[in-house]
Design an enzyme around this catalytic site. Structure first.
Site, short mmCIF file in Angstrom:
data_model
loop_
_atom_site.label_atom_id
_atom_site.label_comp_id
_atom_site.label_asym_id
_atom_site.label_seq_id
_atom_site.Cartn_x
_atom_site.Cartn_y
_atom_site.Cartn_z
N HIS A 232 26.05 43.17 59.60
CA HIS A 232 26.09 41.64 59.73
C HIS A 232 25.07 40.77 58.87
CE1 HIS A 232 23.08 41.45 62.92
NE2 HIS A 232 22.69 40.03 62.45
N ASP A 234 22.37 37.75 57.44
CA ASP A 234 22.06 36.89 58.62
C ASP A 234 22.43 35.79 57.41
OD1 ASP A 234 20.88 38.05 60.41
OD2 ASP A 234 18.92 37.93 60.12
N HIS A 288 22.40 44.74 58.54
CA HIS A 288 22.15 45.72 59.14
C HIS A 288 22.11 45.19 60.25
CE1 HIS A 288 20.28 41.02 59.08
NE2 HIS A 288 20.05 40.71 60.71
N ARG A 298 16.77 46.87 75.58
CA ARG A 298 15.63 46.98 74.56
C ARG A 298 16.08 45.22 74.54
NH1 ARG A 298 17.35 44.96 68.93
NH2 ARG A 298 15.43 45.33 67.36
#
Length: 355
Positions: A232, A234, A288, A298
């Site tokens: 996607h 941002d 990204h 994570r």
């Protein structure tokens, strides 16, 4: 096994599910997992996991804030160059204290370790807007559209209104205040490098229009066949990311996926769609994604520099590549596209040539 022991085992399983912090990905998206063999037959499937390792451009902000005129000039050029060529860069000596970052991580981990069922109903207790807690991808029609992650996506207006209610809210406010100052500094610098000195970002991206997103990516048994966060861009001006040492962030560069090596001293900065439109395509909002890890969870926390919904996004030069649009219109279009196609289309919807 006796009937009573079977009942006892089932009861224990139910209790452990209720106490587990992990969202029920496999149960909820069972039909997608059943079709995984069909996805593997796709010609593009293997290409999803061909990744190169590369260091992001690293910028030392000490030079910007305390250097001589030559060092400041050089630092500004590095930031602008990375924003044009990569859409991503890292900053060290960024002015955000280690204590704030460490406390934010501690509070975040504590929040995500709560049982899943409790997190589903936690918004009211934290004074967050309804729907702040999110997990998976409700619109997913195949595994590649599923995000194996959970998040609290919190408007800063929620944070300020819950001030003092908990150590989490006060820590989030500290975190947001320091990252907001950094984001404003970088946005102003990037505008100046285009020869456009302006109070636009200060006037448009107010503290209560920005967002914090706390992310957790649970260990994924079928990693890397499902994303932690699907590819996607941002939908903001700038994003500032604080990530842990596990790694998993990847960006698309020259048609290849690049793996971002975690740097414990650095914050990751990336350009969003709105800055690409505002800069008339000079600064790049780059696709990204986050990949999952088979054995380790994570954590990351992101700050999004956003305008008010009614703010108009318009290139500061003519002829403009993109037509003028409001942030509200952009968000609504993204939501419609995700609902209809399962993914975001974004800026191509707002090209002048498409009208």
């Amino acid at each position: 096994m006796t009937k009573s022991s079977k009942v006892s085992q089932q009861a224990n399983q139910t209790i452990s599910m209720k106490e587990s912090p992990d969202p029920p990905f496999e149960e909820t998206y069972k039909n997608l997992f059943d079709n995984i063999s069909n996805e593997k037959d796709s010609n593009n499937y293997e290409n999803l996991f061909l990744v190169e390792k590369c260091e992001l451009p690293l910028v030392d902000l000490y030079q910007l804030n305390y250097g001589d005129e030559f060092e400041r000039r050089d630092c500004k050029k590095k930031i602008a160059k990375a924003s044009k060529e990569w859409g991503f860069f890292q900053v060290i000596n960024h002015g955000v204290s280690h204590d704030i970052l460490a406390k934010m991580r501690m509070e975040q981990v504590k929040l995500f370790k709560k049982p899943f069922n409790e997190k589903m109903n936690i918004d009211k207790n934290l004074n967050f807007s309804e729907g702040s807690y999110r997990w998976g991808t409700p619109t997913a029609t195949c595994l590649r559209q599923l995000s194996w992650s959970e998040a609290f996506h919190v408007p800063l207006s929620d944070v300020s209104s819950s001030k003092g209610l908990s150590s989490l809210s006060s820590t989030m406010e500290q975190f947001a205040t320091t990252l907001s100052e950094l984001a404003q500094q970088l946005a102003r610098l990037l505008a100046e490098e285009l020869g456009h000195e302006s109070n636009y970002f200060k006037e448009t991206c107010l503290p209560n229009t920005c967002y914090i997103r706390m992310n957790r990516y649970p260990a994924c048994p079928i990693s890397p066949e499902v994303f932690g966060l699907m590819p996607h861009t941002d939908s903001d001006f700038l994003t500032i990311l604080h990530q842990d040492e596990i790694g998993g962030l990847q960006l698309l560069r020259d048609g290849k996926w690049i793996s971002v090596k975690p740097n414990p001293q650095a914050l990751v900065i990336n350009v969003g769609d709105l800055f690409q439109a505002w800069s008339n395509g000079v600064y790049r909002s780059v696709e990204h994604r986050v990949v999952t890890n088979k054995v380790k969870e994570r954590f990351s926390t992101a700050f999004f520099l956003c305008p008010s919904y009614d703010a108009e996004i318009q290139s500061f030069v003519e002829p403009s590549v993109y037509r003028k649009f409001s942030f509200r219109e952009f968000r609504q279009q993204v939501q419609e596209d995700v609902k209809r196609f399962g993914y975001k289309i974004g800026l191509p919807r707002f090209l002048v040539s498409s009208h």
